[in-house]
Every structure is written in structure tokens, then in C-alpha cells.
Motif scaffolding. Sequence first.
Motif, mmCIF file in Angstrom:
data_model
loop_
_atom_site.group_PDB
_atom_site.id
_atom_site.type_symbol
_atom_site.label_atom_id
_atom_site.label_comp_id
_atom_site.label_asym_id
_atom_site.label_seq_id
_atom_site.Cartn_x
_atom_site.Cartn_y
_atom_site.Cartn_z
ATOM 1 N N PHE A 89 0.823 -1.207 0.000
ATOM 2 C CA PHE A 89 0.000 0.000 0.000
ATOM 3 C C PHE A 89 0.857 1.257 0.000
ATOM 4 O O PHE A 89 0.503 2.257 -0.624
ATOM 5 C CB PHE A 89 -0.949 0.001 1.204
ATOM 6 N N LYS A 90 1.988 1.220 0.715
ATOM 7 C CA LYS A 90 2.874 2.385 0.766
ATOM 8 C C LYS A 90 3.444 2.681 -0.610
ATOM 9 O O LYS A 90 3.567 3.845 -1.010
ATOM 10 C CB LYS A 90 4.004 2.134 1.779
ATOM 11 N N LYS A 91 3.774 1.637 -1.354
ATOM 12 C CA LYS A 91 4.291 1.823 -2.715
ATOM 13 C C LYS A 91 3.186 2.321 -3.642
ATOM 14 O O LYS A 91 3.414 3.162 -4.503
ATOM 15 C CB LYS A 91 4.863 0.505 -3.241
ATOM 16 N N GLN A 92 1.985 1.823 -3.438
ATOM 17 C CA GLN A 92 0.846 2.193 -4.270
ATOM 18 C C GLN A 92 0.378 3.623 -3.977
ATOM 19 O O GLN A 92 -0.015 4.347 -4.880
ATOM 20 C CB GLN A 92 -0.293 1.209 -4.040
ATOM 21 N N TYR A 93 0.412 4.025 -2.717
ATOM 22 C CA TYR A 93 -0.022 5.364 -2.296
ATOM 23 C C TYR A 93 1.089 6.034 -1.492
ATOM 24 O O TYR A 93 1.002 6.141 -0.266
ATOM 25 C CB TYR A 93 -1.284 5.265 -1.428
ATOM 26 N N TYR A 104 -7.071 1.869 5.121
ATOM 27 C CA TYR A 104 -7.269 1.152 3.861
ATOM 28 C C TYR A 104 -6.988 -0.341 4.035
ATOM 29 O O TYR A 104 -7.726 -1.187 3.526
ATOM 30 C CB TYR A 104 -6.356 1.698 2.761
ATOM 31 N N ILE A 105 -5.930 -0.646 4.751
ATOM 32 C CA ILE A 105 -5.578 -2.049 4.970
ATOM 33 C C ILE A 105 -6.656 -2.742 5.797
ATOM 34 O O ILE A 105 -7.044 -3.876 5.508
ATOM 35 C CB ILE A 105 -4.190 -2.161 5.639
ATOM 36 N N ALA A 106 -7.164 -2.065 6.826
ATOM 37 C CA ALA A 106 -8.237 -2.643 7.651
ATOM 38 C C ALA A 106 -9.481 -2.899 6.825
ATOM 39 O O ALA A 106 -10.130 -3.948 6.957
ATOM 40 C CB ALA A 106 -8.549 -1.708 8.819
ATOM 41 N N LEU A 107 -9.809 -1.956 5.959
ATOM 42 C CA LEU A 107 -10.971 -2.131 5.090
ATOM 43 C C LEU A 107 -10.769 -3.304 4.139
ATOM 44 O O LEU A 107 -11.689 -4.108 3.927
ATOM 45 C CB LEU A 107 -11.229 -0.840 4.304
#
Length: 173
Positions: A89-93, A104-107
Motif C-alpha cells: 500500500f505504501k508503494k501504491q499510495y 485502507y488495509i483494515a478495510l
Amino acid sequence: DALPIWHAVDLSCSLAAVVSYEPLCMAGLLTGGFRLLQGLGGLSRCHSVASSPICSAVRWFTNNTGSGSRPKRPLTAYVRYVQEQQPVFKKQYPDVRMVDLTKYIALSWKQLPDSEKQPYQIAAEKGRQAYKEELNAYTAQLSGAQIGAMKEAMRQRRDKRKKMRKKREIGRA
């Protein structure tokens, strides 16, 4: 170059206080400074500089190293998923704050089907079993006095948490 200069002072009552005249860095502790601190003895009970980062670091090392330390609790399936997904996610956003990334990860975890959660749950169960075995081996080698001291420390931490909760509730009212 940026390693601190260590000076041992105040060796009264078998307690050692260590003072650094340069900023403390973990590299200094890891590259020999800790061996010096450990050799002085009694640093986990450091009173004279108790609020300093030096004692905090020494306390961490004395509590979290060695074969005699209590085994750490295993990671849950969710935490394993978070650890795996954070870099993705860090690379994506890259511009999103960590708090929002965690949301986002929790969702995504909530929306994940059970079949995709299963590998994380299996790994978590294996971790729990290994933890139970390590904990049983650890408690078997403790003396009665050590077990009593651990129970007393746990009771004190629980009482402290209760007081803090009560204090927060009073502050909200």
C-alpha cells in the motif's frame, strides 16, 4: 563518527548511571557501548538517570535479550496481513499518511473472503502453538519467587492501567 562518548558515573549502591555527552544513538549501544553498560551491572534498575533515553535503551536490552527472557506473544492473523500489506500500500499510495494507509488495509481485511484469510489464520495458529510451548518451557524453569514477582508486577501494571482509565473518565466528564 556520531557514536556517543560513554562515561560511567555514580556507582554507589551498586547502581550505575551512564551519561553521554553526545546524542544517544542505537548504533553506539549495538557496537560496544552496550557491552560496557552490561559489564557495569544493575543498569535495568537505573535510578539516577531514570528518565533518560540511556536507561530506557538499557532496560529494553535487559528485558528483551537473552535466553531467559519471556517469549513474545504471537502475531494475530490480522497483524500478519497488515505487515505484509503495508509495503504494498505504501508503494501504491506514497503520499498517503500511515494512519490512512492503516484504514485502507483494515478495510481490505474486512472485505477479504475467508478463503484468502485462511493462510494468515493458519500461520497465526501455528504461532500460538509455538508460543504456548515456549511459555510452558519458560515457566517451568522459573522459581517460585520469580513467578511471585512476575505476578506482582502484572498486578501493579493492571492497577496502574485502571487508575489511568479512571483518570481519563474523570477528565471527560
